[in-house]
Scaffold this motif. Structure first.
Motif, mmCIF file in Angstrom:
data_model
loop_
_atom_site.group_PDB
_atom_site.id
_atom_site.type_symbol
_atom_site.label_atom_id
_atom_site.label_comp_id
_atom_site.label_asym_id
_atom_site.label_seq_id
_atom_site.Cartn_x
_atom_site.Cartn_y
_atom_site.Cartn_z
ATOM 1 N N GLY A 2 38.177 -11.692 -19.162
ATOM 2 C CA GLY A 2 38.960 -10.775 -19.980
ATOM 3 C C GLY A 2 38.300 -10.573 -20.913
ATOM 4 O O GLY A 2 36.707 -11.067 -21.142
ATOM 5 N N LYS A 3 38.172 -9.392 -21.849
ATOM 6 C CA LYS A 3 37.417 -9.036 -22.790
ATOM 7 C C LYS A 3 37.936 -10.361 -23.808
ATOM 8 O O LYS A 3 38.974 -11.084 -24.409
ATOM 9 C CB LYS A 3 37.998 -7.694 -23.255
ATOM 10 N N THR A 4 36.602 -10.409 -24.510
ATOM 11 C CA THR A 4 36.542 -11.545 -25.507
ATOM 12 C C THR A 4 37.378 -10.755 -26.996
ATOM 13 O O THR A 4 37.335 -9.877 -27.374
ATOM 14 C CB THR A 4 35.367 -11.889 -26.243
ATOM 15 N N VAL A 5 38.523 -11.738 -26.907
ATOM 16 C CA VAL A 5 39.622 -11.154 -28.279
ATOM 17 C C VAL A 5 38.805 -11.988 -29.469
ATOM 18 O O VAL A 5 38.468 -11.526 -30.194
ATOM 19 C CB VAL A 5 41.028 -11.625 -28.147
ATOM 20 N N GLN A 26 34.562 -18.742 -28.622
ATOM 21 C CA GLN A 26 34.981 -17.594 -27.646
ATOM 22 C C GLN A 26 35.718 -18.098 -27.013
ATOM 23 O O GLN A 26 36.308 -18.681 -26.189
ATOM 24 C CB GLN A 26 33.600 -17.213 -27.245
ATOM 25 N N ASN A 28 38.932 -15.310 -24.509
ATOM 26 C CA ASN A 28 38.813 -14.425 -23.876
ATOM 27 C C ASN A 28 40.422 -13.612 -23.902
ATOM 28 O O ASN A 28 41.155 -14.666 -23.927
ATOM 29 C CB ASN A 28 38.183 -14.032 -22.354
ATOM 30 N N ASP A 67 38.325 -8.517 -31.807
ATOM 31 C CA ASP A 67 38.297 -7.762 -30.925
ATOM 32 C C ASP A 67 37.074 -7.560 -31.354
ATOM 33 O O ASP A 67 36.884 -5.787 -31.604
ATOM 34 C CB ASP A 67 39.236 -6.335 -30.888
ATOM 35 N N ARG A 159 46.707 -10.858 -31.950
ATOM 36 C CA ARG A 159 45.321 -10.887 -30.281
ATOM 37 C C ARG A 159 45.435 -11.615 -30.774
ATOM 38 O O ARG A 159 44.442 -12.378 -29.373
ATOM 39 C CB ARG A 159 44.743 -9.695 -31.446
ATOM 40 N N GLN A 190 48.691 -10.745 -22.991
ATOM 41 C CA GLN A 190 47.126 -11.007 -23.007
ATOM 42 C C GLN A 190 46.677 -11.596 -24.098
ATOM 43 O O GLN A 190 45.647 -10.952 -24.893
ATOM 44 C CB GLN A 190 46.128 -9.718 -22.909
#
Length: 218
Positions: A2-5, A26, A28, A67, A159, A190
């Motif tokens: 997934g996208k790094t949050v 890090q 995600n 984000d 987030r 998520q």
């Protein structure tokens, strides 16, 4: 993947007699990072710093991005980072419904009372606790308090979620069930999650792990 949050860099924690330097972090979307280390080493202090609370007895510096945007200097309520402690901090003078209403984002608190009520009751029905909407929080069991505490945090659409020994107050019968429910909710939404716990079973088997580095002389 997934996208790094959540990402961090150059974190240094300095006490009067020692310091700790952490590797980059890090996490995600939908992933869990478990932080493991001895009691009193600074794990909980790190979580408080991430959420925006600088402890007086230690100086913590470093960079935090949510984000991809720096949250340095951003107020606690605007960081999109939630935190849940071992002792769920519900407001004792408010009933369950009003505790959850407090957790709504500012934009949703501008909605009509009817719309706010429907959103909150929908969430209570999802966790089979709608009949407790008007109950005093003092009347809830440990497992019920844990669910309401997490639900209130999630209503604010974080987030990132930080869990500090979140299951330690629960008995063995409840602990496994509430733990599975909690991680299921976070994965479904998520949310990037960091958990600190002395019990390895509280950290999901598929979680990434960070072992607390050794302290150095100040």
């Amino acid at each position: 993947m997934g996208k790094t949050v959540l990402s961090t860099s150059d974190i240094s924690m300095r006490w009067p007699d020692h310091r700790v330097e952490l590797p980059p972090i890090q996490v995600n979307a939908g992933e869990v990072l478990g932080i493991m280390g001895p009691s009193g080493s600074g794990k909980s202090t790190l979580l408080r710093w991430l959420v925006g609370e600088q402890q007086q007895f230690v100086r913590t510096v470093g960079s935090i991005f949510v984000d991809g945007v720096s949250v340095q200097g951003v107020p606690v309520e605007q960081r999109k980072i939630g935190i849940l402690f071992q002792d769920v901090l519900l407001f004792p003078h408010l009933n369950v419904f009003d505790n959850l209403r407090f957790g709504l984002p500012a934009a949703q608190r501008q909605l009509s009372i009817a719309e706010q009520t429907e959103r909150i009751m929908e969430q209570l029905r999802a966790i089979q606790m709608s009949k407790y909407a008007q109950a005093a929080v003092s009347s809830l069991s440990g497992g019920q308090r844990a669910r309401i505490g997490l639900l209130r945090a999630l209503l604010n659409k974080p987030r990132v979620m930080l869990l500090d020994e979140p299951f330690a107050a629960l008995d063995a019968r409840l602990r496994c069930r509430i733990r599975e429910w909690t991680y299921g909710q976070l994965a479904e939404q998520q949310v990037a999650t960091i958990v600190v716990s002395h019990d390895p079973d509280d950290i999901p088997a598929n979680a990434n792990k960070l072992y607390w580095p050794e302290a150095r002389d100040a």
